[in-house]
Scaffold this motif. Structure first.
Motif, PDB file in Angstrom:
ATOM      1  N   ASP A  72       0.882  -1.162   0.000  1.00  0.00           N
ATOM      2  CA  ASP A  72       0.000   0.000   0.000  1.00  0.00           C
ATOM      3  C   ASP A  72       0.922   1.213   0.000  1.00  0.00           C
ATOM      4  OD1 ASP A  72      -1.718   2.092   0.501  1.00  0.00           O
ATOM      5  OD2 ASP A  72      -2.927   0.983   1.943  1.00  0.00           O
ATOM      6  N   ASN A  73       1.193   1.717  -1.175  1.00  0.00           N
ATOM      7  CA  ASN A  73       2.139   2.840  -1.273  1.00  0.00           C
ATOM      8  C   ASN A  73       1.608   4.088  -0.589  1.00  0.00           C
ATOM      9  OD1 ASN A  73       3.963   1.228  -2.606  1.00  0.00           O
ATOM     10  ND2 ASN A  73       3.646   2.142  -4.624  1.00  0.00           N
ATOM     11  N   ALA A  74       0.301   4.227  -0.510  1.00  0.00           N
ATOM     12  CA  ALA A  74      -0.267   5.387   0.182  1.00  0.00           C
ATOM     13  C   ALA A  74       0.081   5.351   1.666  1.00  0.00           C
ATOM     14  CB  ALA A  74      -1.775   5.423  -0.011  1.00  0.00           C
ATOM     15  N   LYS A  75       0.208   4.124   2.208  1.00  0.00           N
ATOM     16  CA  LYS A  75       0.571   3.963   3.616  1.00  0.00           C
ATOM     17  C   LYS A  75       2.061   3.703   3.795  1.00  0.00           C
ATOM     18  CE  LYS A  75      -3.937   2.286   5.168  1.00  0.00           C
ATOM     19  NZ  LYS A  75      -4.671   1.201   5.866  1.00  0.00           N
ATOM     20  N   ASN A  76       2.777   3.647   2.650  1.00  0.00           N
ATOM     21  CA  ASN A  76       4.219   3.393   2.719  1.00  0.00           C
ATOM     22  C   ASN A  76       4.515   2.088   3.462  1.00  0.00           C
ATOM     23  OD1 ASN A  76       6.313   4.763   1.425  1.00  0.00           O
ATOM     24  ND2 ASN A  76       7.084   5.667   3.323  1.00  0.00           N
ATOM     25  N   THR A  77       3.709   1.088   3.174  1.00  0.00           N
ATOM     26  CA  THR A  77       3.783  -0.174   3.907  1.00  0.00           C
ATOM     27  C   THR A  77       3.651  -1.358   2.954  1.00  0.00           C
ATOM     28  OG1 THR A  77       2.830   0.863   5.876  1.00  0.00           O
ATOM     29  CG2 THR A  77       2.772  -1.538   5.783  1.00  0.00           C
ATOM     30  N   VAL A  78       4.380  -2.414   3.268  1.00  0.00           N
ATOM     31  CA  VAL A  78       4.302  -3.666   2.514  1.00  0.00           C
ATOM     32  C   VAL A  78       3.942  -4.777   3.495  1.00  0.00           C
ATOM     33  CG1 VAL A  78       5.596  -5.315   1.098  1.00  0.00           C
ATOM     34  CG2 VAL A  78       5.976  -2.864   0.829  1.00  0.00           C
ATOM     35  N   TYR A  79       3.167  -5.736   3.004  1.00  0.00           N
ATOM     36  CA  TYR A  79       2.668  -6.806   3.856  1.00  0.00           C
ATOM     37  C   TYR A  79       3.097  -8.171   3.315  1.00  0.00           C
ATOM     38  CZ  TYR A  79      -0.399  -2.947   5.144  1.00  0.00           C
ATOM     39  OH  TYR A  79      -0.883  -1.727   5.529  1.00  0.00           O
ATOM     40  N   LEU A  80       3.277  -9.100   4.239  1.00  0.00           N
ATOM     41  CA  LEU A  80       3.497 -10.499   3.864  1.00  0.00           C
ATOM     42  C   LEU A  80       2.485 -11.335   4.647  1.00  0.00           C
ATOM     43  CD1 LEU A  80       5.325 -12.484   2.238  1.00  0.00           C
ATOM     44  CD2 LEU A  80       6.590 -12.841   4.384  1.00  0.00           C
ATOM     45  N   GLN A  81       1.516 -11.871   3.928  1.00  0.00           N
ATOM     46  CA  GLN A  81       0.513 -12.737   4.545  1.00  0.00           C
ATOM     47  C   GLN A  81       1.019 -14.168   4.463  1.00  0.00           C
ATOM     48  OE1 GLN A  81      -2.535 -11.987   6.089  1.00  0.00           O
ATOM     49  NE2 GLN A  81      -2.506 -14.164   6.632  1.00  0.00           N
ATOM     50  N   MET A  82       1.129 -14.798   5.602  1.00  0.00           N
ATOM     51  CA  MET A  82       1.675 -16.151   5.664  1.00  0.00           C
ATOM     52  C   MET A  82       0.606 -17.096   6.204  1.00  0.00           C
ATOM     53  SD  MET A  82       5.505 -15.315   7.123  1.00  0.00           S
ATOM     54  CE  MET A  82       4.904 -14.897   8.755  1.00  0.00           C
ATOM     55  N   ASN A  83       0.192 -18.025   5.374  1.00  0.00           N
ATOM     56  CA  ASN A  83      -0.823 -18.998   5.756  1.00  0.00           C
ATOM     57  C   ASN A  83      -0.233 -20.402   5.783  1.00  0.00           C
ATOM     58  OD1 ASN A  83      -2.783 -16.924   5.766  1.00  0.00           O
ATOM     59  ND2 ASN A  83      -3.188 -17.229   3.577  1.00  0.00           N
ATOM     60  N   ASN A  84      -0.938 -21.292   6.457  1.00  0.00           N
ATOM     61  CA  ASN A  84      -0.503 -22.697   6.546  1.00  0.00           C
ATOM     62  C   ASN A  84       0.974 -22.787   6.923  1.00  0.00           C
ATOM     63  OD1 ASN A  84      -0.640 -25.486   6.401  1.00  0.00           O
ATOM     64  ND2 ASN A  84      -0.357 -25.559   4.172  1.00  0.00           N
ATOM     65  N   LEU A  85       1.319 -22.112   7.978  1.00  0.00           N
ATOM     66  CA  LEU A  85       2.719 -22.054   8.387  1.00  0.00           C
ATOM     67  C   LEU A  85       3.219 -23.408   8.843  1.00  0.00           C
ATOM     68  CD1 LEU A  85       2.587 -18.594  10.102  1.00  0.00           C
ATOM     69  CD2 LEU A  85       4.243 -19.240   8.353  1.00  0.00           C
ATOM     70  N   LYS A  86       4.498 -23.635   8.565  1.00  0.00           N
ATOM     71  CA  LYS A  86       5.149 -24.895   8.902  1.00  0.00           C
ATOM     72  C   LYS A  86       6.337 -24.632   9.832  1.00  0.00           C
ATOM     73  CE  LYS A  86       4.057 -26.664   4.274  1.00  0.00           C
ATOM     74  NZ  LYS A  86       4.604 -27.248   3.026  1.00  0.00           N
ATOM     75  N   PRO A  87       6.748 -25.617  10.593  1.00  0.00           N
ATOM     76  CA  PRO A  87       7.905 -25.406  11.481  1.00  0.00           C
ATOM     77  C   PRO A  87       9.139 -24.914  10.728  1.00  0.00           C
ATOM     78  CG  PRO A  87       6.759 -27.408  12.103  1.00  0.00           C
ATOM     79  CD  PRO A  87       6.106 -26.930  10.841  1.00  0.00           C
ATOM     80  N   GLU A  88       9.293 -25.345   9.485  1.00  0.00           N
ATOM     81  CA  GLU A  88      10.468 -24.913   8.716  1.00  0.00           C
ATOM     82  C   GLU A  88      10.396 -23.450   8.279  1.00  0.00           C
ATOM     83  OE1 GLU A  88       8.538 -27.589   8.165  1.00  0.00           O
ATOM     84  OE2 GLU A  88       8.236 -27.955   6.007  1.00  0.00           O
ATOM     85  N   ASP A  89       9.265 -22.783   8.548  1.00  0.00           N
ATOM     86  CA  ASP A  89       9.166 -21.347   8.291  1.00  0.00           C
ATOM     87  C   ASP A  89       9.738 -20.531   9.443  1.00  0.00           C
ATOM     88  OD1 ASP A  89       5.937 -21.985   6.889  1.00  0.00           O
ATOM     89  OD2 ASP A  89       7.791 -21.567   5.774  1.00  0.00           O
ATOM     90  N   THR A  90      10.108 -21.189  10.517  1.00  0.00           N
ATOM     91  CA  THR A  90      10.667 -20.489  11.667  1.00  0.00           C
ATOM     92  C   THR A  90      11.966 -19.795  11.283  1.00  0.00           C
ATOM     93  OG1 THR A  90       9.664 -22.003  13.261  1.00  0.00           O
ATOM     94  CG2 THR A  90      11.638 -20.795  13.973  1.00  0.00           C
ATOM     95  N   ALA A  91      12.024 -18.489  11.549  1.00  0.00           N
ATOM     96  CA  ALA A  91      13.189 -17.689  11.174  1.00  0.00           C
ATOM     97  C   ALA A  91      12.955 -16.251  11.628  1.00  0.00           C
ATOM     98  CB  ALA A  91      13.418 -17.722   9.659  1.00  0.00           C
ATOM     99  N   VAL A  92      13.999 -15.457  11.512  1.00  0.00           N
ATOM    100  CA  VAL A  92      13.844 -14.012  11.619  1.00  0.00           C
ATOM    101  C   VAL A  92      13.544 -13.499  10.213  1.00  0.00           C
ATOM    102  CG1 VAL A  92      14.928 -11.818  12.207  1.00  0.00           C
ATOM    103  CG2 VAL A  92      15.420 -13.870  13.574  1.00  0.00           C
ATOM    104  N   TYR A  93      12.476 -12.736  10.104  1.00  0.00           N
ATOM    105  CA  TYR A  93      12.045 -12.211   8.811  1.00  0.00           C
ATOM    106  C   TYR A  93      12.424 -10.737   8.712  1.00  0.00           C
ATOM    107  CZ  TYR A  93       9.476 -16.427   7.685  1.00  0.00           C
ATOM    108  OH  TYR A  93       9.143 -17.729   7.374  1.00  0.00           O
ATOM    109  N   TYR A  94      13.039 -10.388   7.594  1.00  0.00           N
ATOM    110  CA  TYR A  94      13.478  -9.028   7.330  1.00  0.00           C
ATOM    111  C   TYR A  94      12.790  -8.492   6.083  1.00  0.00           C
ATOM    112  CZ  TYR A  94      17.458 -10.473  10.260  1.00  0.00           C
ATOM    113  OH  TYR A  94      18.250 -10.937  11.262  1.00  0.00           O
ATOM    114  N   CYS A  95      12.447  -7.214   6.119  1.00  0.00           N
ATOM    115  CA  CYS A  95      12.057  -6.576   4.876  1.00  0.00           C
ATOM    116  C   CYS A  95      13.195  -5.663   4.437  1.00  0.00           C
ATOM    117  CB  CYS A  95      10.752  -5.797   5.005  1.00  0.00           C
ATOM    118  SG  CYS A  95      10.818  -4.316   6.015  1.00  0.00           S
TER     119      CYS A  95
END
Length: 123
Positions: A72-95
């Motif tokens: 949403d460039n008007a809000k100067n924000t980016v989103y990451l929707q994560m569904n059906n998460l798995k244990p292997e998704d465990t991490a530090v997430y950076y944008c």
């Protein structure tokens, strides 16, 4: 110039989280934005990247069909929707922001980085 991630946390397998990346000090309009993650003992990897316009995006094979990215460039924000998460998704997430229109998750292209948010998927 600052990027701030939020929305991380602890979730059970199969659950969902939405990460946000808010920019301050500059406008994201002319930047591709990427989400990267780093698990303990592993190299940082690209998860998903979106073009400056938001019209195109790329996803790592491991998250295709489960994650979506939007901006949403008007809000100067980016989103990451994560569904059906798995244990292997465990991490530090950076944008991160790259001064390019292309949604390529090439780490060396990305100039500005957030501090990261922890995502833990565990029962």
């Amino acid at each position: 110039v600052q990027l701030v991630e939020s929305g991380g946390g602890l979730v059970q397998p199969g659950g969902s989280l939405r990460l946000s990346c808010a920019a301050s000090g500059f406008t994201l309009d002319y930047y591709a934005i990427g989400w990267f993650r780093q698990a303990p003992g592993k190299e940082r990897e690209g998860v998903s990247c979106i073009s400056s316009s938001g019209n195109s995006a790329n996803f790592a094979d491991s998250v295709k069909g489960r994650f979506t990215i939007s901006r949403d460039n008007a809000k100067n924000t980016v989103y990451l929707q994560m569904n059906n998460l798995k244990p292997e998704d465990t991490a530090v997430y950076y944008c991160a922001a790259a001064p390019t229109v292309q949604p390529m998750c090439v780490i060396r292209w990305y100039e500005y980085w957030g501090q990261g948010t922890q995502v833990t998927v565990s029962s």
